[in-house]
Design an enzyme around this catalytic site. Structure first.
Site, PDB file in Angstrom:
ATOM      1  N   ASN A   2      40.691  28.998  35.381  1.00  0.00           N
ATOM      2  CA  ASN A   2      40.174  29.157  34.032  1.00  0.00           C
ATOM      3  C   ASN A   2      39.621  30.534  33.705  1.00  0.00           C
ATOM      4  O   ASN A   2      38.768  31.032  34.374  1.00  0.00           O
ATOM      5  CB  ASN A   2      39.021  28.214  33.705  1.00  0.00           C
ATOM      6  N   ASP A 338      43.188  32.885  41.765  1.00  0.00           N
ATOM      7  CA  ASP A 338      43.062  33.089  40.330  1.00  0.00           C
ATOM      8  C   ASP A 338      41.899  34.017  40.000  1.00  0.00           C
ATOM      9  O   ASP A 338      40.979  34.198  40.793  1.00  0.00           O
ATOM     10  CB  ASP A 338      42.865  31.746  39.634  1.00  0.00           C
ATOM     11  N   GLU A 339      41.932  34.556  38.814  1.00  0.00           N
ATOM     12  CA  GLU A 339      40.808  35.299  38.230  1.00  0.00           C
ATOM     13  C   GLU A 339      40.196  36.321  39.192  1.00  0.00           C
ATOM     14  O   GLU A 339      38.982  36.500  39.240  1.00  0.00           O
ATOM     15  CB  GLU A 339      39.737  34.315  37.739  1.00  0.00           C
ATOM     16  N   ALA A 340      41.052  37.003  39.934  1.00  0.00           N
ATOM     17  CA  ALA A 340      40.582  38.032  40.867  1.00  0.00           C
ATOM     18  C   ALA A 340      40.482  39.361  40.128  1.00  0.00           C
ATOM     19  O   ALA A 340      41.075  40.370  40.526  1.00  0.00           O
ATOM     20  CB  ALA A 340      41.517  38.120  42.068  1.00  0.00           C
TER      21      ALA A 340
END
Length: 533
Positions: A2, A338-340
């Site tokens: 997300n 994710d979201e790195a």
């Protein structure tokens, strides 16, 4: 996962679950006749592949016995069935071998079309017979039998009955082999018993995978002997503060065992290289600046990263993957990805190369969020797509290209299957960064056509993630999962030909008395014609 919560607030402490209370109905569509208290054959969730009704039912009485033939795994399914039925019926229901009538659980070498999870259920005046090729199929047949009985069968005290099973034959095979739900135990920690309660709810709807999100910025939830401060320091808090918590190795094994007894495989997730703030508080040498940050109790994302250039990072990943793999019988190990945002793009690809190699070395298949498709997924990697309407065409194309190159895909579109999205503007719990997701939107889509160009053979199935930034109790989990979770389960199990919103909403409404009997809190969506209370 997300891009979430940058504008979201967190609800902490006690919460009035108005949407889950019997009288709470929001304005909007709905209404209609209340569903019958005893469902007809086939009026179950997920919808069976085929149903042939007949007029002669079977009735469970004090003389009913449960028959097995002693094959491996069958006794456990029979014991599960007996444990479900005895409290409410008050009947002894002994489990015996070679009983000519009653409830019969039979394995067969025939019926190759049933595969590993399909079943046949035949109900008549003398017996209910469930036949399958594997114990999993028998278990799923038992879940159908359970839904064919009156909802009072779920009560744990004796009820008046009668306990009648509609007559006829159900032939049922799942559409997809991966039918999952994810529980985030990192943002808020949930005990072993709370996880077991959720497992039981998943099992009722024939889901076969429990994805546990075990680590994130707010907490590290699994013991790792070689890095003990991950739990002594990294597990010490959660969103909004509080004690946090973690699972010992024995506790994790108990979750795995309990899920396996209900034919769910546990997929552990160790999210990296981002979402790693809790690990950095425990071991600052993993942090690019070498400093130990303060524990994090907020909900922002994208600010943490492991130190990709340093070799100590890969010693850490190797140890964690090895120990978690040793605890996990299943094939998949999820490495997040994710979201790195804090990891430079070239470093991200390098990190994912090395992390994937370590997962493979320890005998597991790599699973990761769909950002992995933008790096170099290894052959056979499983990519979990969480995109939504606002996701770029480039990201979608990367997933399809990875699938064309041999990767597999699990679909978890955030504006369809994320169970933590608010139902409406008035919903007190949850987030809305992907939009508001009412019951119909969650159900009314086809996995086979969702990603344009995705090869049919690459699609493993679907998963319903439940993130817990705003959820801290079992009741809060349930009011967000129900009634949307059964719809995702149906998308994973039922053939496309059975997909029909108008019929589904009637079957969904018929589940309400069962949830009441089970003590499950749920949102009384105005889109569903719930029984009057």
């Amino acid at each position: 996962m997300n891009p979430r919560h940058r504008e979201s607030s967190v609800l902490l402490g006690s919460l009035l679950l108005a949407t889950g209370s019997p009288g709470a109905v929001e304005p909007g569509e709905g209404g209609g006749a209340a569903p019958p208290s005893t469902p007809a054959l086939g009026r179950v969730i997920p919808a069976p592949a085929s149903v042939e009704p007949r007029s002669t039912p079977y009735r469970i009485t004090a003389d009913t016995r449960i028959r097995t033939r002693g094959a491996p795994g069958v006794q456990e399914v029979a014991d599960h069935l007996a444990a479900l039925l005895r409290p409410s019926t008050g009947h002894p229901l002994p489990v015996e071998e070679d009983v000519p009538d009653g409830i019969r659980l039979l394995l067969t070498d025939g019926e190759p079309d049933l595969g590993d999870e399909g079943y046949l259920l035949d109900s008549g005046p003398e017996a209910v017979t469930i036949t399958a090729r594997r114990p999993a199929g028998l278990f799923y047949g038992v879940q159908t039998l359970r839904q064919l009985l009156p909802a009072a069968v779920e009560e744990r005290t004796e009820q008046p009955g009668p306990w009648t099973v509609p007559g006829g034959t159900v032939r049922d095979v799942p559409r997809y082999g991966y039918r999952g739900a994810m529980l985030d135990v990192a943002r808020h920690f949930f005990t072993v018993d709370q996880v077991k309660r959720y497992v039981d709810q998943l099992a009722l709807y024939k889901l076969n995978t429990l994805h546990l999100h075990l680590t994130d910025d707010q907490g590290w939830r699994i013991a790792v002997d070689s890095w003990p401060e991950l739990t002594t320091k990294g597990a010490a808090t959660q969103v909004g503060g509080g004690a946090g918590g973690h699972y010992t190795k024995d506790e994790y094994r108990e979750i795995v065992r309990y899920a396996a007894a209900r034919h769910l495989e546990v997929v552990p997730e160790i999210d990296m290289p981002g979402h790693t703030h809790a690990a950095l508080t425990a071991y600052p040498k993993l942090n690019p600046d070498g400093e130990a940050p303060e524990p994090y109790t907020g909900v922002e994302v994208g600010f943490s990263t492991l130190c990709v250039p340093e070799e100590v990072t890969y010693h850490f990943v190797d140890d964690v993957v090895r120990e978690v793999a040793e605890l996990t019988p299943g094939d998949l190990l999820h490495i997040g990805g994710d979201e790195a945002d804090a990891t430079p793009k070239d470093e991200y690809a390098h990190f994912m190369d090395r992390a994937q190699a370590l997962v493979t070395r320890h005998g597991k298949t790599v699973m990761g969020w769909h950002q992995l498709a933008g790096a170099r997924p290894v052959a056979g990697a499983v990519i979990q797509y969480w995109g939504y309407d606002a996701t770029s065409e480039e990201e979608r194309r990367q997933v399809v290209d990875a699938a064309l190159a041999g990767a597999k895909v699990v679909l978890s579109p955030a504006d369809r299957s994320y169970l933590d999205m608010k139902y409406t503007e008035a919903t007190e719990l949850g987030l809305d960064w992907a939009g508001r997701v009412e019951v119909r939107r969650s159900y009314d889509w086809d996995p086979a056509t969702y990603l344009d160009g995705l090869p049919e053979e690459a699609l493993l199935g679907v998963e319903a993630p439940l993130w817990t930034e705003t959820l801290a109790t079992s009741a809060e989990l349930e009011v967000m999962a129900f009634p949307r979770l059964p719809g995702i389960a149906e998308l994973g199990w039922s053939p496309r030909a059975t997909h029909d919103w108008d019929g589904y909403r009637q079957r969904l409404a018929a589940q309400a008395p069962r949830w009441d009997a089970l003590g499950i809190r749920y949102h009384r969506s105005p889109q569903v014609p719930w029984p009057q209370q």
